[in-house]
Write an enzyme that holds these catalytic residues in place. Structure first.
Site, PDB file in Angstrom:
ATOM      1  N   LYS A  55       1.722  -3.420   2.305  1.00  0.00           N
ATOM      2  CA  LYS A  55       0.168  -3.065   3.221  1.00  0.00           C
ATOM      3  C   LYS A  55       0.775  -2.017   4.221  1.00  0.00           C
ATOM      4  O   LYS A  55       1.536  -1.945   4.698  1.00  0.00           O
ATOM      5  CB  LYS A  55      -0.536  -4.332   2.811  1.00  0.00           C
ATOM      6  CG  LYS A  55      -0.837  -4.783   1.434  1.00  0.00           C
ATOM      7  CD  LYS A  55      -2.330  -5.122   1.726  1.00  0.00           C
ATOM      8  CE  LYS A  55      -3.054  -5.754   0.579  1.00  0.00           C
ATOM      9  NZ  LYS A  55      -4.252  -6.097   0.650  1.00  0.00           N
ATOM     10  N   ARG A  70       0.896 -13.101  -2.230  1.00  0.00           N
ATOM     11  CA  ARG A  70       0.654 -12.166  -3.222  1.00  0.00           C
ATOM     12  C   ARG A  70       1.737 -11.641  -2.974  1.00  0.00           C
ATOM     13  O   ARG A  70       1.974 -10.577  -1.923  1.00  0.00           O
ATOM     14  CB  ARG A  70      -0.637 -11.932  -3.397  1.00  0.00           C
ATOM     15  CG  ARG A  70      -1.019 -10.440  -4.081  1.00  0.00           C
ATOM     16  CD  ARG A  70      -1.664 -10.115  -4.397  1.00  0.00           C
ATOM     17  NE  ARG A  70      -2.462  -9.308  -5.815  1.00  0.00           N
ATOM     18  CZ  ARG A  70      -2.685  -8.171  -5.211  1.00  0.00           C
ATOM     19  NH1 ARG A  70      -1.707  -7.533  -3.557  1.00  0.00           N
ATOM     20  NH2 ARG A  70      -2.502  -7.196  -6.441  1.00  0.00           N
TER      21      ARG A  70
END
Length: 287
Positions: A221, A255
């Protein structure tokens, strides 16, 4: 032993649970549509499960801004994908969607979990999950998916996120979702600056203390890239480090894009702290 109940499947939470990311989108921020082709999608599904994924998270719409993806297009992307994976592999299936219509269709097709980054913005979402006996992920977001939020401001970030998630959990429980089927996610980068996402990662225990399994979705991210000055292709090891740090704070579901690397790191931590490291391929049992 704590367990996660997902539409008839039971996954024990005594060890880290790894969720492999598998998108059928043309514009994913990370894979750029690499697995939109159906054959490549299935090959990647096989690879992630062989690497130790406990859950596959299938998405048909990226979280960030982009071209409109209609309901019919999202259904065309994810329903055949779920059907194929369900018939091919013995693995729990999550679908990354905020639409209740899509959730209903994929649960019929063989999925077990709805991963909703909108914070249950669709009022029917948890009702659909309850009707199927499925699991849900309650995620914090400040605005809506796909809406830019460059300057988010909070009174008390950690408390605001925790309160938001508990409110969403309460709604899910009122709608009939099994408490053992609820997961919470702080929503890194979703209406948060880099500093805010880092603070939330460091405050993982505040969500662990709610008693619900905490999902960490930090893989590749923006906040990781900005913190270390890393391009999207250079964030693998930093992503594994973020997952490892969160595991030490009590998170149990991760995840990730790099399933094999994350499995090795998290299982090593589990062994070092004296946990039983069991065969992850036998962790999900049909009941």
């Amino acid at each position: 032993m704590r367990e996660l109940r997902l539409k008839g499947r039971s996954i024990g939470l005594a060890r880290p649970i790894v969720m492999g990311i598998l998108n059928r989108t043309t514009d994913s921020f990370y894979d750029k549509g690499t697995y939109f082709d159906f054959d490549r999608f299935l090959e990647k599904a096989d690879e992630l499960v062989a690497a130790g994924a406990d859950i596959l998270d299938i998405g048909g719409v990226k979280a960030g801004p982009g071209d409109e993806v209609t309901l019919s297009v999202e259904l065309d992307r994810v329903v055949p994908a779920v059907e194929a994976v369900a018939s091919r592999l013995d693995v729990a299936i999550s679908v990354d969607t905020w639409r209740s219509e899509v959730l209903d269709a994929v649960l019929d097709a063989g999925a077990h979990l709805g991963n909703d980054i909108s914070g249950f913005g669709d009022p029917d979402y948890t009702k659909v999950a309850a009707r199927h006996g499925a699991g849900v992920v309650a995620t914090h977001i400040r605005l809506k998916p796909r809406v830019p939020d460059p300057n988010p401001v909070y009174d008390d970030l950690v408390a605001n996120v925790r309160d938001f998630l508990l409110q969403r959990v309460d709604r899910a429980l009122r709608d009939g979702v099994d408490p053992r089927s609820v997961i919470v996610d702080a929503g890194f980068d979703l209406g948060k600056t880099t500093a805010q996402s880092l603070l939330l990662l460091n405050s993982t225990k505040s969500l662990v203390d709610t008693g619900y399994p905490v999902l960490i979705s930090a893989s590749n991210k923006g906040f990781i890239g900005e913190t270390l000055g890393l391009d999207i292709t250079e964030r693998r090891l930093a992503s594994i480090a973020a997952a490892s740090f969160a595991m030490m704070l009590g998170a149990v579901i991760f995840r990730v894009h790099d399933v094999l690397g994350t499995v090795k790191a998290l299982d090593t931590i589990a062994a070092l702290r004296g946990d039983d490291v069991v065969d992850r391929f036998a962790s999900a049992q049909e009941t």
